[in-house]
Scaffold this active site. Structure first.
Site, PDB file in Angstrom:
ATOM      1  N   GLY A 209      42.536  41.336  51.831  1.00 24.34           N
ATOM      2  CA  GLY A 209      41.270  40.802  51.842  1.00 24.34           C
ATOM      3  C   GLY A 209      40.937  39.985  50.228  1.00 24.34           C
ATOM      4  O   GLY A 209      41.839  40.085  49.546  1.00 24.34           O
ATOM      5  N   ASN A 210      39.706  39.757  50.212  1.00 19.00           N
ATOM      6  CA  ASN A 210      39.166  39.163  48.986  1.00 19.00           C
ATOM      7  C   ASN A 210      37.915  39.439  48.676  1.00 19.00           C
ATOM      8  O   ASN A 210      37.184  40.125  49.469  1.00 19.00           O
ATOM      9  CB  ASN A 210      39.426  37.820  48.894  1.00 19.00           C
ATOM     10  CG  ASN A 210      38.721  36.988  50.196  1.00 19.00           C
ATOM     11  OD1 ASN A 210      37.641  36.948  49.851  1.00 19.00           O
ATOM     12  ND2 ASN A 210      39.436  36.346  50.911  1.00 19.00           N
ATOM     13  N   HIS A 211      37.467  39.252  47.383  1.00 16.98           N
ATOM     14  CA  HIS A 211      36.082  39.838  46.951  1.00 16.98           C
ATOM     15  C   HIS A 211      34.866  38.993  47.356  1.00 16.98           C
ATOM     16  O   HIS A 211      33.850  38.912  46.972  1.00 16.98           O
ATOM     17  CB  HIS A 211      35.986  39.800  45.473  1.00 16.98           C
ATOM     18  CG  HIS A 211      36.991  40.626  44.798  1.00 16.98           C
ATOM     19  ND1 HIS A 211      36.717  42.161  45.110  1.00 16.98           N
ATOM     20  CD2 HIS A 211      37.937  40.607  43.977  1.00 16.98           C
ATOM     21  CE1 HIS A 211      37.620  42.840  44.506  1.00 16.98           C
ATOM     22  NE2 HIS A 211      38.428  41.795  43.960  1.00 16.98           N
TER      23      HIS A 211
END
Ligand code: CTP
Length: 403
Positions: A209-211
């Protein structure tokens, strides 16, 4: 709230000290603030504090005893875009409900032509008393908005309902009042928005995923809803909540799911705003069982995800407007210009991690808008709420010029 005129009334209760914070919030949001105090309230907060923070003289008496000057309560009332009374004591509420005007604040209330918002504050028994309830009902029937008192420890040492709502709540309530008056310039438009990250499953318990917080996309959704649009918000996993009668919220997990929803919705949309931080790659294999640790190293093979925005660009009809985002680390404008062409966008919102406060998981952003004629508009660092408004105002002008 920029340049909005807020007439802030203060009546005499212990919660009056919190008004200092409320004035700061209004001023920070760009509002003009004038304050009017009941004589009793100056025992709880100094008029000097109130005038210093509001950057305006404070009105307390009908006339100034030292200069002999009269305070024109009618002018004050007509000046206001909104009247906010915080704290509103049982005594002042009672007098307002009956139309009494034995002080300047009450006389001003009777002269108002605009909305009044009050934040009651008193001890729990006073708040629960049938006469207070009746007075509040009367004010409500007269069109006054009431921010309910909150539960918690009170000045008497008792615990119960009677605390004035926190300054942030009063601020948000006032903000909603101004927003509800916004012209519905996007009525009849259907806006598709992608927001948040995508999660690409590695196995049943892990993902890539990412932030991305999703804040930018959700702020845009809120903004266009306020302007009367119908919204389809296709959102990856976020902690955010949004509900509205004109909102269709579609929650997705992966890029492939997001693409599928976009493919179902894009045709019926007039405007597409693609703010999602889509994962560029996903694990090649979908593993049904949890991967057990064995060797010292684990190699994951990734395959490219579909470019959702690019797909929408290939399907774009003349009546549709398409907006993308570009988050860059270097040569921002050159890279963004390439994306604008490649994805067939009308304009692109560029932000660069070179700018402090811009990007993914912050509450602020600093953007530049770039159109197909290579024209740019640069904006200051602002809250994402303000940035959303800048993007949508630009969009509205863009659509007006197009038609
Ligand atoms: N986007 C998308 N689907 C993808 C990748 C990106 O819809 N698979 C959208 C994003 O929502 C954003 C825009 O495309 O509006 C730009 O995304 P970005 O990742 O910055 O650009 P890429 O074209 O993927 O290029 P790169 O990652 O190499 O910078």
């Amino acid at each position: 709230m920029r340049n909005k005129r807020i007439l802030l009334g203060i009546s005499g209760g212990i919660a009056a000290y919190k008004v200092a914070f409320l004035i700061r919030l209004f001023k920070k949001a760009g509002a003009e603030v004038k304050c009017i105090m009941t004589p009793a309230s100056s025992d709880f907060i100094s008029p000097l504090v109130v005038s210093t923070l509001s950057e305006n003289p404070v009105a307390i008496e009908f006339w100034n005893k030292s200069t002999g000057e009269w305070t024109n309560h009618v002018d004050l009332a007509l000046w206001a875009d909104v009247f906010v009374l915080a704290p509103a004591t049982a005594n002042t509420i009672s007098k307002m409900a009956q139309g009494q005007c034995d002080n300047l604040l009450l006389a001003t209330f009777l002269s108002l032509k605009t909305q009044s918002i009050i934040a009651p504050a008193m001890d729990l028994d006073m708040y629960a008393h049938s006469t207070t309830k009746r007075n509040l009902e009367q004010l409500k029937a007269d069109g006054v908005s009431i921010i309910p008192a909150e539960e918690g420890p009170l000045a008497s040492g008792l615990i119960g309902t009677g605390r004035m709502a926190e300054p942030e709540i009063i601020f948000d309530f006032t903000m909603s009042f101004f927003e509800s008056k916004e012209p519905k310039v996007l009525q009849g438009k259907r806006v598709l928005i992608t927001a948040g990250p995508t999660y690409e499953s590695i196995d049943p318990v892990r993902f890539i995923g990412n932030h991305s917080s999703g804040k930018m996309g959700y702020e845009i959704a809120e903004n266009v809803l306020r302007k009367g649009a119908e919204v389809v918000l296709i959102s990856g996993p976020t902690k955010l909540h949004l509900s509205h009668p004109n909102l269709k919220l579609i929650s997705v997990f992966s890029a492939e799911e997001m693409l599928q929803s976009v493919q179902e919705e894009w045709n019926a949309a007039h405007i597409g705003i693609f703010a999602a931080a889509v994962a560029d790659y996903r694990p090649m294999e979908k593993v049904d069982q949890k991967i057990k640790k064995s060797d010292d190293a684990l190699t994951l093979q990734l395959v490219k995800n579909p470019d959702i925005l690019h797909w929408a660009g290939t399907q774009k009809e003349k009546h549709q407007t398409l907006i993308g985002f570009a988050l860059e680390t270097n040569d921002a404008m050159a890279h963004a210009a390439q994306k604008l062409q490649k994805k067939n966008l009308d304009f692109i919102v560029v932000n660069t991690l070179e700018d402090e406060g811009a990007g993914f998981s912050t509450d602020t952003n600093k953007i530049t808008l770039l159109d197909r004629n290579n024209k740019t508009q640069v904006f200051e660092l602002k809250t994402k709420r303000e940035v959303a408004n800048d993007i949508i105002e630009y969009l509205i002008t863009f659509i007006e010029q197009k038609s």
